[in-house]
Write a protein that holds these residues in place. Structure first.
Motif, PDB file in Angstrom:
ATOM      1  N   UNK A 244       0.854  -1.191   0.000  1.00  0.00           N
ATOM      2  CA  UNK A 244       0.000   0.000   0.000  1.00  0.00           C
ATOM      3  C   UNK A 244       0.891   1.241   0.000  1.00  0.00           C
ATOM      4  N   UNK A 245       0.675   2.141  -0.955  1.00  0.00           N
ATOM      5  CA  UNK A 245       1.392   3.408  -0.995  1.00  0.00           C
ATOM      6  C   UNK A 245       0.477   4.491  -0.446  1.00  0.00           C
ATOM      7  N   UNK A 246       0.917   5.157   0.622  1.00  0.00           N
ATOM      8  CA  UNK A 246       0.088   6.136   1.316  1.00  0.00           C
ATOM      9  C   UNK A 246       0.724   7.525   1.250  1.00  0.00           C
ATOM     10  N   UNK A 247      -0.119   8.523   1.302  1.00  0.00           N
ATOM     11  CA  UNK A 247       0.329   9.910   1.412  1.00  0.00           C
ATOM     12  C   UNK A 247       0.174  10.325   2.872  1.00  0.00           C
ATOM     13  N   UNK A 248       1.302  10.574   3.532  1.00  0.00           N
ATOM     14  CA  UNK A 248       1.277  10.892   4.959  1.00  0.00           C
ATOM     15  C   UNK A 248       0.827  12.339   5.144  1.00  0.00           C
ATOM     16  N   UNK A 249      -0.220  12.535   5.925  1.00  0.00           N
ATOM     17  CA  UNK A 249      -0.769  13.856   6.177  1.00  0.00           C
ATOM     18  C   UNK A 249      -0.372  14.342   7.555  1.00  0.00           C
ATOM     19  N   UNK A 250      -0.197  15.628   7.697  1.00  0.00           N
ATOM     20  CA  UNK A 250       0.142  16.216   8.987  1.00  0.00           C
ATOM     21  C   UNK A 250      -0.984  17.121   9.477  1.00  0.00           C
ATOM     22  N   UNK A 251      -0.866  17.526  10.713  1.00  0.00           N
ATOM     23  CA  UNK A 251      -1.825  18.479  11.257  1.00  0.00           C
ATOM     24  C   UNK A 251      -3.132  17.834  11.659  1.00  0.00           C
ATOM     25  N   UNK A 252      -4.189  18.652  11.731  1.00  0.00           N
ATOM     26  CA  UNK A 252      -5.489  18.194  12.200  1.00  0.00           C
ATOM     27  C   UNK A 252      -6.072  17.151  11.268  1.00  0.00           C
ATOM     28  N   UNK A 253      -5.920  17.363   9.954  1.00  0.00           N
ATOM     29  CA  UNK A 253      -6.483  16.411   9.004  1.00  0.00           C
ATOM     30  C   UNK A 253      -5.857  15.035   9.157  1.00  0.00           C
ATOM     31  N   UNK A 254      -4.529  14.992   9.343  1.00  0.00           N
ATOM     32  CA  UNK A 254      -3.870  13.712   9.521  1.00  0.00           C
ATOM     33  C   UNK A 254      -4.276  13.024  10.802  1.00  0.00           C
ATOM     34  N   UNK A 255      -4.459  13.802  11.867  1.00  0.00           N
ATOM     35  CA  UNK A 255      -4.860  13.218  13.147  1.00  0.00           C
ATOM     36  C   UNK A 255      -6.269  12.632  13.075  1.00  0.00           C
ATOM     37  N   UNK A 256      -7.148  13.270  12.305  1.00  0.00           N
ATOM     38  CA  UNK A 256      -8.541  12.818  12.230  1.00  0.00           C
ATOM     39  C   UNK A 256      -8.734  11.686  11.229  1.00  0.00           C
ATOM     40  N   UNK A 257      -8.072  11.780  10.093  1.00  0.00           N
ATOM     41  CA  UNK A 257      -8.369  10.853   9.005  1.00  0.00           C
ATOM     42  C   UNK A 257      -7.255   9.848   8.733  1.00  0.00           C
ATOM     43  N   UNK A 258      -6.039  10.088   9.201  1.00  0.00           N
ATOM     44  CA  UNK A 258      -4.936   9.209   8.878  1.00  0.00           C
ATOM     45  C   UNK A 258      -4.441   9.449   7.461  1.00  0.00           C
ATOM     46  N   UNK A 259      -3.510   8.625   6.967  1.00  0.00           N
ATOM     47  CA  UNK A 259      -2.949   8.846   5.630  1.00  0.00           C
ATOM     48  C   UNK A 259      -3.946   8.538   4.522  1.00  0.00           C
ATOM     49  N   UNK A 260      -3.797   9.230   3.390  1.00  0.00           N
ATOM     50  CA  UNK A 260      -4.596   8.939   2.199  1.00  0.00           C
ATOM     51  C   UNK A 260      -3.938   7.814   1.420  1.00  0.00           C
ATOM     52  N   UNK A 261      -4.752   6.882   0.896  1.00  0.00           N
ATOM     53  CA  UNK A 261      -4.238   5.785   0.102  1.00  0.00           C
ATOM     54  C   UNK A 261      -4.041   6.244  -1.344  1.00  0.00           C
ATOM     55  N   UNK A 262      -2.801   6.185  -1.840  1.00  0.00           N
ATOM     56  CA  UNK A 262      -2.516   6.553  -3.230  1.00  0.00           C
ATOM     57  C   UNK A 262      -2.841   5.389  -4.150  1.00  0.00           C
ATOM     58  N   UNK A 263      -2.445   4.197  -3.736  1.00  0.00           N
ATOM     59  CA  UNK A 263      -2.707   3.011  -4.557  1.00  0.00           C
ATOM     60  C   UNK A 263      -2.217   1.759  -3.859  1.00  0.00           C
ATOM     61  N   UNK A 264      -2.638   0.612  -4.363  1.00  0.00           N
ATOM     62  CA  UNK A 264      -2.287  -0.664  -3.750  1.00  0.00           C
ATOM     63  C   UNK A 264      -1.866  -1.646  -4.849  1.00  0.00           C
ATOM     64  N   UNK A 265      -0.940  -2.547  -4.503  1.00  0.00           N
ATOM     65  CA  UNK A 265      -0.423  -3.497  -5.474  1.00  0.00           C
ATOM     66  C   UNK A 265      -0.253  -4.850  -4.795  1.00  0.00           C
ATOM     67  N   UNK A 266      -0.764  -5.911  -5.427  1.00  0.00           N
ATOM     68  CA  UNK A 266      -0.667  -7.264  -4.877  1.00  0.00           C
ATOM     69  C   UNK A 266       0.345  -8.086  -5.658  1.00  0.00           C
ATOM     70  N   UNK A 267       1.193  -8.807  -4.944  1.00  0.00           N
ATOM     71  CA  UNK A 267       2.131  -9.765  -5.556  1.00  0.00           C
ATOM     72  C   UNK A 267       1.641 -11.163  -5.204  1.00  0.00           C
ATOM     73  N   UNK A 268       1.194 -11.892  -6.201  1.00  0.00           N
ATOM     74  CA  UNK A 268       0.636 -13.228  -5.938  1.00  0.00           C
ATOM     75  C   UNK A 268       1.736 -14.243  -5.708  1.00  0.00           C
TER      76      UNK A 268
END
Length: 268
Positions: A244-268
């Protein structure tokens, strides 16, 4: 995999298409040199004056180095005196897995990834020969590579063949996160501060450090190892590894919502 000791050499290094530098509105060609880091030890060539293309005649050698499957070398190209006298700047970098070199000399062409916040998108490429001589063999230089050996431009990581089954008992899984390019921005100012979360199972996870804010590129070169047993429900043949590639957020938004998901990749 069993550790092997020997001599690692980088030779016949060439560079192409390095971007011009700009100082006070005046553009000029860089003075590039190549630096290679292996097992925490960095070696570099001399710089070439004012050239977007370079041919470094030096050989970079690591004597009695211990290597095993999954080890990699980091190649960087820097320019001497980019903005100020005595101040160098990294033009681009790339990480290369040394697994093929443990079997035979390799001639490769590698595209460089620009550093975060670079004003250019194309950092150029390097072509070089990587040779490993096992100390258990006769210590003699291998024959010169045939002229027909073509370098391969590596845009993607080589595909790994997973074994069909594992012996009962513990085994190690090594996962290296090298770099990212062209990540989708989740912020209004079109920047990201990404990190990668590696998941083998609900109770086996790891994450990289958060990379500096950029327009969509990142360089980590972080390796994680997981000890798997028949008791922790990890079956790499039937299950999958999730990145999972995430965008780390700071400040109030990051504390309330956590990081935003940019995208996900599965290796079978």
């Amino acid at each position: 995999d069993k550790e092997r000791r020997g001599r690692m050499k980088v030779a016949r290094a060439e560079g192409r298409g390095f971007p011009c530098k700009s100082h006070l509105g005046v553009k000029s060609k860089p003075s590039p040199y190549l630096a290679a880091s292996l097992k925490g030890e960095c070696k570099r060539t001399q710089h070439v004056d004012s050239s977007s293309d370079a041919c470094w005649k030096e050989e970079l050698c690591w004597e009695d180095v211990a290597l095993q499957k999954g080890d990699f070398i980091v190649i960087e190209v820097c320019s001497k005196g980019w903005a100020k006298v005595g101040r160098d700047k990294k033009i681009g970098s790339v990480a290369y897995c040394l697994d093929p070199c443990l079997e035979a000399p390799q001639q490769v062409t590698l595209r460089l990834l620009p550093p975060p916040n670079a004003t250019y998108e194309d950092a150029g490429s390097v072509k070089l020969v990587l040779t490993f001589v096992d100390s258990s063999q006769q210590l003699q230089e291998p024959e010169e590579l045939e002229e027909s050996l073509d370098g391969e431009v590596l845009d993607e990581a080589p595909k790994l063949e997973m074994p069909r089954s594992f012996r009962p008992g513990p085994f190690l899984v090594y996962i290296t996160i090298h770099q990212a390019r062209n990540l989708a921005a989740t912020r209004a100012n079109k920047t990201v501060r990404p990190r990668v979360v590696v998941k083998l199972s609900p109770d086996m996870q790891a994450r990289t450090r958060a990379a500096p804010r950029s327009g969509g590129s990142a360089l980590w070169n972080e390796t994680f190892n997981f000890t798997c047993t028949i008791n922790n429900s990890v079956d790499l043949h039937h299950n999958k590894i999730t990145l999972d590639c995430e965008d780390v957020l700071k400040g109030v938004r990051g504390a309330l919502h956590g990081p935003d998901l940019i995208g996900s990749f599965d290796i079978s």
